[in-house]
Design an enzyme around this catalytic site. Structure first.
Site, short mmCIF file in Angstrom:
data_model
loop_
_atom_site.label_atom_id
_atom_site.label_comp_id
_atom_site.label_asym_id
_atom_site.label_seq_id
_atom_site.Cartn_x
_atom_site.Cartn_y
_atom_site.Cartn_z
N TYR A 1 -5.89 10.47 3.65
CA TYR A 1 -4.67 10.99 3.17
C TYR A 1 -4.33 11.82 1.78
O TYR A 1 -5.64 12.13 1.47
CB TYR A 1 -3.65 9.81 3.32
N GLY B 1 -9.30 -7.04 9.16
CA GLY B 1 -8.42 -6.25 9.47
C GLY B 1 -7.99 -6.50 10.99
O GLY B 1 -7.27 -7.45 11.23
N ARG B 2 -8.81 -6.16 12.02
CA ARG B 2 -8.22 -6.26 13.17
C ARG B 2 -8.48 -7.87 13.52
O ARG B 2 -7.54 -8.33 14.38
CB ARG B 2 -9.42 -5.44 14.30
N GLN C 1 0.69 -1.28 0.02
CA GLN C 1 0.04 -0.04 -0.18
C GLN C 1 0.85 1.23 -0.05
O GLN C 1 1.69 1.51 0.88
CB GLN C 1 -0.89 0.11 1.20
N ARG D 1 -7.44 2.02 -2.91
CA ARG D 1 -8.38 2.30 -1.75
C ARG D 1 -9.24 3.48 -1.84
O ARG D 1 -8.67 4.50 -2.15
CB ARG D 1 -7.68 1.91 -0.60
C1 LIG Z 1 -3.81 -1.02 13.52
C2 LIG Z 1 -4.61 -0.51 12.28
C3 LIG Z 1 -3.93 0.14 11.37
C4 LIG Z 1 -4.56 0.47 10.10
N1 LIG Z 1 -3.63 1.03 9.23
C5 LIG Z 1 -4.06 1.31 7.87
C6 LIG Z 1 -3.43 1.79 6.97
O1 LIG Z 1 -2.06 1.87 7.02
N2 LIG Z 1 -3.83 1.87 5.45
C7 LIG Z 1 -5.31 1.62 5.55
O2 LIG Z 1 -5.63 1.84 4.23
N3 LIG Z 1 -6.08 1.23 6.28
C8 LIG Z 1 -5.60 1.19 7.62
N4 LIG Z 1 -6.23 0.59 8.69
C9 LIG Z 1 -7.83 0.39 8.25
C10 LIG Z 1 -8.00 -1.21 8.01
O3 LIG Z 1 -7.44 -1.50 6.73
C11 LIG Z 1 -9.42 -1.41 8.18
O4 LIG Z 1 -9.96 -0.83 7.10
C12 LIG Z 1 -10.10 -1.44 9.52
O5 LIG Z 1 -9.44 -1.73 10.35
C13 LIG Z 1 -11.74 -1.95 9.54
O6 LIG Z 1 -11.64 -3.11 9.08
P1 LIG Z 1 -11.96 -4.20 10.32
O7 LIG Z 1 -13.11 -3.85 11.21
O8 LIG Z 1 -11.72 -5.67 9.61
O9 LIG Z 1 -10.58 -4.08 11.18
C14 LIG Z 1 -5.72 0.10 10.04
C15 LIG Z 1 -6.55 -0.41 10.84
C16 LIG Z 1 -6.11 -0.67 12.04
C17 LIG Z 1 -6.65 -1.50 13.24
#
Ligand SMILES: Cc1cc2nc3c(=O)[nH]c(=O)nc-3n(C[C@H](O)[C@H](O)[C@H](O)COP(=O)(O)O)c2cc1C
Length: 353
Positions: free
Chosen positions: A170, A306-307, A78, A217
């Site tokens: 961003y 993600g999480r 990314q 994205r």
């Molecule tokens: C610790 C953390 C760091 C994240 N960093 C990014 C990132 O660098 N780039 C991005 O597009 N999204 C980032 N996200 C968002 C995740 O890609 C995702 O969209 C978000 O966690 C929701 O999905 P989930 O409910 O399955 O966790 C981050 C999320 C978390 C929890």
């Protein structure tokens, strides 16, 4: 697995052996998208995020891509430029961060390590980002070139493709959204003008590495980092049409995140499907059941988790077998070492212990 910043790069913003272990542990995802990776020093917004603009950074990433490929996974990088979501302490000569317009998002904080204690102790703190200054047109053209070069570097580092971070407030989203872009030149004003930066970056990157290796994205409804558009249904579907014309591989929609983004209406999702013929990925608080429903109803091709992936390196196996999931500990999301990073157990390890 969607992009997740973990702020564990080493000196020089270089990906480490520990990062290779972390990504390798999660190779069964099928497709991993790396954490946000800056295309230049100017594009950095947080402590200890990795870059992909020096030879040493490319070498560091090779270890990560090898670890994932060795276990049969694919990994995209990314690429991000954070724009205004940065702090003078991260910029060369303490300069102001850059943005389409000089607008500060009050209350938006970035993770920093101002005490400079290093990545191992996770001693970061959240700090208000600095007042940005408006980019000139020649500077915008330079950033487009930086994206193209970073994409080439990613391929050299062994990535299978790249995802442009056009979401979560961003730089690319700062150009797209009416509330963060008050320019009066060809990069601001009308929807067409606000989408010009996206279009030019995607075109440059697709020319550099091939459009089939490019994803974008987007986060049409989230309000992260204070970025919002007044007419997202119009702006983002127009963007999807442009991306369709260029013919990139996928759009990855961040549907919900940390914020309470409004639920994305089905009509909006169907409009995406109509506008974009490539692969559509959705992320945001999905469970196995909701993911299956999204796929079966036809508006998503892939769902990313993600999480749940932070805490469950073997997430696909657990979902397939209806096993319970470990809970992620957010204390260790950003910065630190192995704790809360590479020490989550697979189901198999749990049984053995
Ligand atoms: C610790 C953390 C760091 C994240 N960093 C990014 C990132 O660098 N780039 C991005 O597009 N999204 C980032 N996200 C968002 C995740 O890609 C995702 O969209 C978000 O966690 C929701 O999905 P989930 O409910 O399955 O966790 C981050 C999320 C978390 C929890």
């Amino acid at each position: 697995m969607p992009p997740m910043t973990r702020s564990r790069a080493g000196d020089g913003e270089i990906a480490t052996d520990l990062m290779a272990e972390y990504y390798g542990q999660r190779a069964s995802a099928g497709l991993i998208i790396s954490e946000g990776t800056q295309i230049s020093r100017q594009g950095q917004g947080y402590a200890w995020t990795p870059g992909i603009y020096t030879q040493d950074q490319i070498a560091g990433w090779k270890k990560v891509t090898h670890a994932v490929h060795a276990k049969g996974g694919l990994i995209f990088a990314q690429l991000w430029h954070v724009g205004r979501v940065s702090h003078v302490s991260l910029q060369e000569d303490n300069q102001a961060p850059v943005a389409p317009s000089a607008i500060l998002a009050e209350g938006v904080k970035v993770f920093l390590d101002l005490k400079g204690k290093g990545p191992k102790d996770g001693a970061g703190e959240m700090v208000q980002h600095s007042m940005p200054r408006e980019l000139t047109v020649p500077e915008i053209r330079q950033i487009i070139q930086d994206f193209a070069q970073a994409a080439k570097n990613a391929i050299e580092a062994g990535f299978d493709g790249i995802e442009l971070h056009g979401a979560n407030g961003y730089l690319i989203e700062q150009f797209i959204d009416s509330q963060t872009n008050h320019r009066t030149d060809e990069y601001g004003g009308s929807v067409e003008n606000r989408l010009r930066f996206l279009k030019e970056v995607v075109t440059a990157v697709a020319d550099a590495i091939g459009k089939d290796k490019v994803g974008v994205r987007q986060a049409p409804l989230t309000t992260l980092m204070g970025a919002q558009d007044d007419t997202p249904e119009i702006t983002y579907i127009e963007a999807a049409k442009i991306l369709n014309e260029i013919g990139i591989a996928y759009i990855h929609i961040a549907e919900a995140d940390w914020d309470n983004a409004p639920v994305m209406p089905i009509a909006f999702k169907e409009a995406y499907r109509k506008a974009f013929k490539g692969t559509l990925i959705y992320t945001g608080k999905y469970s196995k059941e909701r993911a299956e429903e999204a796929i079966s109803r036809g508006w998503a091709d892939l769902i990313s988790f993600g999480r749940p992936f932070i805490a469950n390196p073997d997430l696909p196996y657990r979902l397939q077998n209806n096993l319970s999931l470990n809970e992620p500990d957010r204390t260790y999301f950003f910065g630190g070492g192995t704790k809360g990073y590479t020490d989550y157990q697979t189901h198999e390890q749990f049984i053995e212990n």
